[in-house]
Design an enzyme around this catalytic site. Structure first.
Site, PDB file in Angstrom:
ATOM      1  N   LYS A  37      30.351  96.207  93.711  1.00 17.58           N
ATOM      2  CA  LYS A  37      30.881  95.426  92.588  1.00 17.58           C
ATOM      3  C   LYS A  37      30.841  93.933  92.937  1.00 17.58           C
ATOM      4  CE  LYS A  37      35.436  96.234  94.525  1.00 17.58           C
ATOM      5  NZ  LYS A  37      36.540  97.200  94.597  1.00 17.58           N
ATOM      6  N   TYR A 244      37.779  62.069 100.232  1.00 17.97           N
ATOM      7  CA  TYR A 244      38.894  61.927  99.287  1.00 17.97           C
ATOM      8  C   TYR A 244      40.232  61.868 100.020  1.00 17.97           C
ATOM      9  CZ  TYR A 244      35.993  63.081  95.213  1.00 17.97           C
ATOM     10  OH  TYR A 244      35.051  63.071  94.213  1.00 17.97           O
TER      11      TYR A 244
HETATM   12  C1  PLP Z   1      36.614  97.712  95.864  1.00 16.69           C
HETATM   13  C2  PLP Z   1      36.909  99.161  95.995  1.00 16.69           C
HETATM   14  C3  PLP Z   1      36.514  99.865  97.132  1.00 16.69           C
HETATM   15  C4  PLP Z   1      35.986  99.185  98.371  1.00 16.69           C
HETATM   16  O1  PLP Z   1      37.078  98.575  99.041  1.00 16.69           O
HETATM   17  P1  PLP Z   1      36.932  97.713 100.383  1.00 16.69           P
HETATM   18  O2  PLP Z   1      38.320  97.384 100.739  1.00 16.69           O
HETATM   19  O3  PLP Z   1      36.124  96.522 100.034  1.00 16.69           O
HETATM   20  O4  PLP Z   1      36.246  98.577 101.388  1.00 16.69           O
HETATM   21  C5  PLP Z   1      36.692 101.234  97.128  1.00 16.69           C
HETATM   22  N1  PLP Z   1      37.253 101.874  96.065  1.00 16.69           N
HETATM   23  C6  PLP Z   1      37.670 101.207  94.966  1.00 16.69           C
HETATM   24  C7  PLP Z   1      38.296 101.963  93.856  1.00 16.69           C
HETATM   25  C8  PLP Z   1      37.537  99.831  94.899  1.00 16.69           C
HETATM   26  O5  PLP Z   1      37.976  99.181  93.824  1.00 16.69           O
END
Ligand code: PLP
Length: 344
Positions: A37, A244
């Site tokens: 994602k 800055y």
């Molecule tokens: C993002 C996510 C993962 C992966 O989690 P990490 O902590 O990045 O390993 C797994 N399952 C779900 C439902 C998620 O939203």
């Protein structure tokens, strides 16, 4: 011709694959998927899926149907964590490669009514974020539904919390009430909690990309290296200030390199006077405030000139501690201005 940008993200494909293999080995007899994602946590989901599918990963996770559509031609199986809204149904029904992770009773009803077919289901076991309740499943909400994976998500996997075992036990109890083909609980940190947390399938994200959420994942290798070109090298006299709000003042005469990278690229403002870059075996401290598109480095005594490239230190666990930003934010914030360059 589109000009090349003055910064790039060097991506170590061998390290990505090695991290997945490490997590797959730690997952024991459970299959090991990959969360891709947010465009593969900022690295580029298509490039990640191609490499991990070639290495043997079979289950990929995105948040939305838009993210799933961007992977449609790769032939990999994708689960959409946010499920299906009414407006997602045309894409979901037409999609041969992707299926929803149903989270609510309304999503289950929608999927059933339209004859959606195989799906995944999220149950909430204590995080109170997404998912059906154990009571809803117990009342038969999923009966007759073709569930591939019944999953839940750990709230505190990166801590030694009693909640981990509570969530594990709740998922095991709910699982006994369904005919799901597979059960899944562990994210990256959850993989390191041990065999009881692996069930049939694990879903790491962060650790694939170089994040280290638990000490037991110390073998994870860095994947993403931000690099930026020097735009100007300048001489600064003792007493002068940089950037800055003049937050850094030169104690002696010295040299400064202004590089093409800033907080708009995801380089944290909170690394003002704290971050560093590496060039020619030397550490070059960030001096002054990080600007939107520029950072100043102390290059006194270093041979770093206009047009040269430097690599920003981006070792995630340490950088998270120094910047006060999570390892997740440090990755997903890496912006669209970087050219993403894979090696391997
Ligand atoms: C993002 C996510 C993962 C992966 O989690 P990490 O902590 O990045 O390993 C797994 N399952 C779900 C439902 C998620 O939203």
């Amino acid at each position: 011709m589109i000009p090349l940008p003055p910064n790039r993200l060097r991506l170590d494909g061998a390290a990505l694959v090695a991290n997945w293999r490490l997590l797959a080995a730690m997952s024991g007899s459970a299959a090991c998927g990959a969360a891709v994602k947010a465009d593969g946590y900022g690295l580029g989901a298509r490039a990640v899926v191609r490499r991990l599918a070639a290495a043997g990963a079979r289950d990929f996770y995105v948040a939305t149907w838009r993210e799933a559509a961007a992977l449609a031609d790769l032939g990999a199986s994708v689960s959409v964590l946010h499920g299906v809204r009414a407006e997602d149904m045309p894409s979901a029904l037409a999609s041969a490669h992707a299926r929803p992770v149903l989270n609510t009773a309304a999503q289950v009803a929608r999927w059933r009514e339209e004859g959606g077919g195989v799906c995944d289901v999220m149950v909430d076991t204590g995080m109170n974020r997404l998912g059906l309740s154990a009571a809803e499943v117990g009342a038969g909400l999923l009966d007759g539904l073709a569930v591939d994976t019944l999953m839940s998500h750990l709230a505190c996997a990166d801590e030694d919390s009693a909640m981990n075992e509570e969530q594990r036990a709740r998922l095991a109890a709910v699982a006994a009430r369904t005919a799901a083909r597979r059960i899944s609980l562990a994210n990256s940190a959850g993989v390191a909690l041990g065999a009881a947390y692996h069930f049939d399938l694990t879903r790491p994200g962060l650790a694939l990309y170089g994040g280290v959420p638990r000490a037991a994942l110390g073998g994870v290798r860095q994947v993403a290296y931000p690099e930026a070109q020097v735009l100007q090298r300048r001489r600064v006299a003792a007493g002068e200030t940089i950037g800055y709000n003049a937050t850094w003042r030169a104690a002696t005469d010295g040299d400064v390199a202004i590089v093409n990278l800033g907080y708009a690229d995801g380089y944290p403002l909170s690394l003002s006077n704290l971050g560093c870059a590496l060039a020619g075996g030397r550490t070059l401290p960030v001096i002054g405030r990080v600007s939107m598109d520029l950072v100043a480095l102390d290059v006194s005594g270093a041979e770093v000139g206009e047009g040269d490239w430097v690599t920003l230190d981006y070792a995630l666990p340490d950088l998270a501690a120094r910047s006060g930003r999570s390892q997740y934010e440090l990755l997903t914030g890496l912006g669209p201005r970087f050219e993403r360059v894979w090696h391997d």
